[in-house]
Design a protein around this motif. Structure first.
Motif, PDB file in Angstrom:
ATOM      1  N   GLU A 105       4.657  -8.071   9.940  1.00 36.82           N
ATOM      2  CA  GLU A 105       3.786  -6.886   9.900  1.00 36.82           C
ATOM      3  C   GLU A 105       4.523  -5.646  10.412  1.00 36.82           C
ATOM      4  OE1 GLU A 105       0.709  -6.633   8.602  1.00 36.82           O
ATOM      5  OE2 GLU A 105       0.506  -8.766   8.157  1.00 36.82           O
ATOM      6  N   LYS A 106       5.222  -5.797  11.531  1.00 36.60           N
ATOM      7  CA  LYS A 106       5.980  -4.671  12.095  1.00 36.60           C
ATOM      8  C   LYS A 106       7.055  -4.187  11.132  1.00 36.60           C
ATOM      9  CE  LYS A 106       5.912  -6.182  16.898  1.00 36.60           C
ATOM     10  NZ  LYS A 106       6.753  -6.664  17.992  1.00 36.60           N
ATOM     11  N   VAL A 107       7.842  -5.128  10.635  1.00 38.14           N
ATOM     12  CA  VAL A 107       8.966  -4.781   9.764  1.00 38.14           C
ATOM     13  C   VAL A 107       8.464  -4.182   8.451  1.00 38.14           C
ATOM     14  CG1 VAL A 107      10.941  -5.718   8.487  1.00 38.14           C
ATOM     15  CG2 VAL A 107      10.523  -6.453  10.839  1.00 38.14           C
ATOM     16  N   ALA A 108       7.396  -4.725   7.907  1.00 38.14           N
ATOM     17  CA  ALA A 108       6.846  -4.187   6.656  1.00 38.14           C
ATOM     18  C   ALA A 108       6.399  -2.740   6.848  1.00 38.14           C
ATOM     19  CB  ALA A 108       5.678  -5.046   6.173  1.00 38.14           C
ATOM     20  N   ASN A 109       5.725  -2.452   7.950  1.00 37.42           N
ATOM     21  CA  ASN A 109       5.290  -1.069   8.214  1.00 37.42           C
ATOM     22  C   ASN A 109       6.491  -0.140   8.353  1.00 37.42           C
ATOM     23  OD1 ASN A 109       2.582  -1.702   8.103  1.00 37.42           O
ATOM     24  ND2 ASN A 109       2.262  -1.636  10.304  1.00 37.42           N
ATOM     25  N   LYS A 110       7.513  -0.611   9.054  1.00 35.41           N
ATOM     26  CA  LYS A 110       8.712   0.200   9.248  1.00 35.41           C
ATOM     27  C   LYS A 110       9.432   0.431   7.922  1.00 35.41           C
ATOM     28  CE  LYS A 110      12.912   0.452  12.026  1.00 35.41           C
ATOM     29  NZ  LYS A 110      13.766  -0.216  13.016  1.00 35.41           N
ATOM     30  N   TYR A 111       9.563  -0.614   7.125  1.00 34.43           N
ATOM     31  CA  TYR A 111      10.215  -0.515   5.817  1.00 34.43           C
ATOM     32  C   TYR A 111       9.487   0.481   4.920  1.00 34.43           C
ATOM     33  CZ  TYR A 111      11.410  -1.779   1.006  1.00 34.43           C
ATOM     34  OH  TYR A 111      11.768  -1.737  -0.313  1.00 34.43           O
ATOM     35  N   VAL A 112       8.182   0.349   4.815  1.00 37.96           N
ATOM     36  CA  VAL A 112       7.402   1.229   3.937  1.00 37.96           C
ATOM     37  C   VAL A 112       7.437   2.664   4.444  1.00 37.96           C
ATOM     38  CG1 VAL A 112       5.046   1.762   3.183  1.00 37.96           C
ATOM     39  CG2 VAL A 112       5.964  -0.545   2.915  1.00 37.96           C
ATOM     40  N   ALA A 113       7.326   2.862   5.748  1.00 41.95           N
ATOM     41  CA  ALA A 113       7.379   4.225   6.296  1.00 41.95           C
ATOM     42  C   ALA A 113       8.719   4.876   5.982  1.00 41.95           C
ATOM     43  CB  ALA A 113       7.136   4.193   7.805  1.00 41.95           C
ATOM     44  N   GLY A 114       9.793   4.123   6.113  1.00 40.78           N
ATOM     45  CA  GLY A 114      11.120   4.672   5.865  1.00 40.78           C
ATOM     46  C   GLY A 114      11.424   4.908   4.397  1.00 40.78           C
ATOM     47  N   ARG A 115      10.959   4.023   3.545  1.00 35.15           N
ATOM     48  CA  ARG A 115      11.290   4.118   2.119  1.00 35.15           C
ATOM     49  C   ARG A 115      10.299   4.963   1.322  1.00 35.15           C
ATOM     50  NH1 ARG A 115      14.682   1.265  -1.514  1.00 35.15           N
ATOM     51  NH2 ARG A 115      13.876   1.419  -3.626  1.00 35.15           N
ATOM     52  N   TYR A 116       9.003   4.828   1.607  1.00 28.34           N
ATOM     53  CA  TYR A 116       7.976   5.496   0.802  1.00 28.34           C
ATOM     54  C   TYR A 116       7.133   6.504   1.581  1.00 28.34           C
ATOM     55  CZ  TYR A 116       9.176   1.617  -2.209  1.00 28.34           C
ATOM     56  OH  TYR A 116       9.870   0.715  -2.966  1.00 28.34           O
ATOM     57  N   GLY A 117       7.089   6.363   2.871  1.00 25.94           N
ATOM     58  CA  GLY A 117       6.251   7.249   3.685  1.00 25.94           C
ATOM     59  C   GLY A 117       4.887   6.656   3.972  1.00 25.94           C
ATOM     60  N   THR A 118       4.241   6.091   2.957  1.00 23.46           N
ATOM     61  CA  THR A 118       2.910   5.496   3.127  1.00 23.46           C
ATOM     62  C   THR A 118       2.773   4.250   2.261  1.00 23.46           C
ATOM     63  OG1 THR A 118       1.873   6.699   1.297  1.00 23.46           O
ATOM     64  CG2 THR A 118       1.865   7.784   3.471  1.00 23.46           C
ATOM     65  N   TRP A 119       1.798   3.429   2.610  1.00 22.27           N
ATOM     66  CA  TRP A 119       1.509   2.243   1.820  1.00 22.27           C
ATOM     67  C   TRP A 119       0.948   2.612   0.452  1.00 22.27           C
ATOM     68  CZ3 TRP A 119       3.105  -2.578   2.382  1.00 22.27           C
ATOM     69  CH2 TRP A 119       3.611  -2.971   3.628  1.00 22.27           C
ATOM     70  N   THR A 120       0.196   3.697   0.359  1.00 24.38           N
ATOM     71  CA  THR A 120      -0.345   4.086  -0.945  1.00 24.38           C
ATOM     72  C   THR A 120       0.777   4.504  -1.894  1.00 24.38           C
ATOM     73  OG1 THR A 120      -0.865   6.279  -0.059  1.00 24.38           O
ATOM     74  CG2 THR A 120      -2.665   4.687  -0.157  1.00 24.38           C
ATOM     75  N   LYS A 121       1.793   5.167  -1.372  1.00 22.30           N
ATOM     76  CA  LYS A 121       2.946   5.526  -2.211  1.00 22.30           C
ATOM     77  C   LYS A 121       3.731   4.277  -2.602  1.00 22.30           C
ATOM     78  CE  LYS A 121       3.436  10.205  -0.448  1.00 22.30           C
ATOM     79  NZ  LYS A 121       4.252  11.116   0.377  1.00 22.30           N
ATOM     80  N   ALA A 122       3.836   3.317  -1.682  1.00 27.71           N
ATOM     81  CA  ALA A 122       4.518   2.058  -1.992  1.00 27.71           C
ATOM     82  C   ALA A 122       3.757   1.306  -3.084  1.00 27.71           C
ATOM     83  CB  ALA A 122       4.641   1.199  -0.732  1.00 27.71           C
ATOM     84  N   LYS A 123       2.438   1.314  -3.007  1.00 27.56           N
ATOM     85  CA  LYS A 123       1.619   0.650  -4.026  1.00 27.56           C
ATOM     86  C   LYS A 123       1.816   1.319  -5.380  1.00 27.56           C
ATOM     87  CE  LYS A 123      -3.122  -0.285  -5.439  1.00 27.56           C
ATOM     88  NZ  LYS A 123      -4.545  -0.091  -5.133  1.00 27.56           N
ATOM     89  N   SER A 124       1.822   2.635  -5.417  1.00 26.52           N
ATOM     90  CA  SER A 124       2.037   3.364  -6.678  1.00 26.52           C
ATOM     91  C   SER A 124       3.391   3.004  -7.285  1.00 26.52           C
ATOM     92  CB  SER A 124       1.962   4.874  -6.460  1.00 26.52           C
ATOM     93  OG  SER A 124       0.661   5.244  -6.128  1.00 26.52           O
ATOM     94  N   PHE A 125       4.412   2.938  -6.422  1.00 27.52           N
ATOM     95  CA  PHE A 125       5.741   2.547  -6.891  1.00 27.52           C
ATOM     96  C   PHE A 125       5.694   1.123  -7.442  1.00 27.52           C
ATOM     97  CE2 PHE A 125       9.953   0.799  -6.621  1.00 27.52           C
ATOM     98  CZ  PHE A 125      10.775   1.831  -7.073  1.00 27.52           C
ATOM     99  N   TRP A 126       5.044   0.218  -6.724  1.00 27.47           N
ATOM    100  CA  TRP A 126       4.935  -1.179  -7.156  1.00 27.47           C
ATOM    101  C   TRP A 126       4.269  -1.265  -8.518  1.00 27.47           C
ATOM    102  CZ3 TRP A 126       2.608  -5.208  -9.204  1.00 27.47           C
ATOM    103  CH2 TRP A 126       3.052  -6.499  -8.911  1.00 27.47           C
ATOM    104  N   GLN A 127       3.216  -0.492  -8.717  1.00 29.60           N
ATOM    105  CA  GLN A 127       2.495  -0.540  -9.982  1.00 29.60           C
ATOM    106  C   GLN A 127       3.369  -0.071 -11.148  1.00 29.60           C
ATOM    107  OE1 GLN A 127      -0.893   1.719  -8.484  1.00 29.60           O
ATOM    108  NE2 GLN A 127      -2.194  -0.074  -8.798  1.00 29.60           N
ATOM    109  N   SER A 128       4.306   0.822 -10.873  1.00 29.23           N
ATOM    110  CA  SER A 128       5.210   1.310 -11.926  1.00 29.23           C
ATOM    111  C   SER A 128       6.400   0.385 -12.159  1.00 29.23           C
ATOM    112  CB  SER A 128       5.766   2.684 -11.542  1.00 29.23           C
ATOM    113  OG  SER A 128       4.734   3.620 -11.437  1.00 29.23           O
ATOM    114  N   HIS A 129       6.864  -0.284 -11.101  1.00 29.74           N
ATOM    115  CA  HIS A 129       8.106  -1.051 -11.174  1.00 29.74           C
ATOM    116  C   HIS A 129       7.954  -2.558 -10.964  1.00 29.74           C
ATOM    117  CE1 HIS A 129       9.242   3.109 -10.199  1.00 29.74           C
ATOM    118  NE2 HIS A 129      10.318   2.856 -10.912  1.00 29.74           N
ATOM    119  N   HIS A 130       6.800  -2.982 -10.485  1.00 27.42           N
ATOM    120  CA  HIS A 130       6.514  -4.391 -10.169  1.00 27.42           C
ATOM    121  C   HIS A 130       7.393  -4.931  -9.033  1.00 27.42           C
ATOM    122  CE1 HIS A 130       3.644  -4.531 -13.383  1.00 27.42           C
ATOM    123  NE2 HIS A 130       4.544  -3.903 -14.132  1.00 27.42           N
TER     124      HIS A 130
END
Length: 132
Positions: A105-130
Motif C-alpha cells: 500500500e505504501k509503495v503503490a501510493n508512492k509510485y503513483v504519486a511520483g509517476r502520475y500525481g494521483t490515482w485518478t490519473k493512473a487509472k486514466s493511463f491504465w484505461q488507455s494502455h492497460h
C-alpha cells in the motif's frame, strides 16, 4: 540522457508487467467499497495501518486505487506475474523484499504519486494502455 533512462525504465515496466494482464470491459465500474476475502483475512493491526496510509486519499482517489487493484490482481496481495507482485503488480525491486500488504500500500501510493500525481490519473493511463 535522463530522458532516455526514463524511457528505458518505462519500457522495462511494460515488458515486465503488461503481458498476461487482462482487462474486462464489464468490470469498469467496480465499487470502491468492495471487500475481498483476502482483505478480510488481514489482521486488525494491518487494516489499521492500511487505513492510516490511505487516510489522505479522497473518496474518488480511493475508488481509482481500488479499480486498479481489481484490474491488476483481482485484489490479491499475493498475485504474481513475472517480476511484478501483489495487489498493484509492482516490480519486486520496488518492494525491497517486503511483500507485506502494508508495504504494498505504501509503495503503490508512492509510485503513483511520483509517476502520475494521483490515482485518478493512473487509472486514466491504465484505461488507455492497460498498464500503469
Amino acid at each position: 540522457m535522463k530522458n532516455l533512462k526514463v524511457k528505458i525504465a518505462a519500457l522495462m515496466l511494460v515488458l515486465s508487467c503488461a503481458f498476461g494482464l487482462v482487462s474486462n470491459v464489464a468490470t469498469d465500474l467496480v465499487p470502491s467499497n468492495t471487500i475481498t476475502a483476502q482483505a478480510s483475512s488481514l489482521s486488525a493491526s494491518q487494516k489499521k495501518q492500511i487505513a492510516k496510509i490511505n487516510a489522505g486519499l479522497s473518496k474518488k482517489q480511493k475508488a481509482a486505487k481500488n479499480w486498479i487493484a481489481y484490474h491488476e490482481s483481482g485484489y490479491s496481495y499475493t498475485a504474481r506475474n513475472g517480476n511484478c507482485y501483489g495487489r498493484y503488480q509492482l516490480l519486486r525491486s520496488y518492494l525491497h523484499g517486503n511483500y507485506s500488504a502494508v508495504n504494498q500500500e505504501k509503495v503503490a501510493n508512492k509510485y503513483v504519486a511520483g509517476r502520475y500525481g494521483t490515482w485518478t490519473k493512473a487509472k486514466s493511463f491504465w484505461q488507455s494502455h492497460h498498464w500503469y
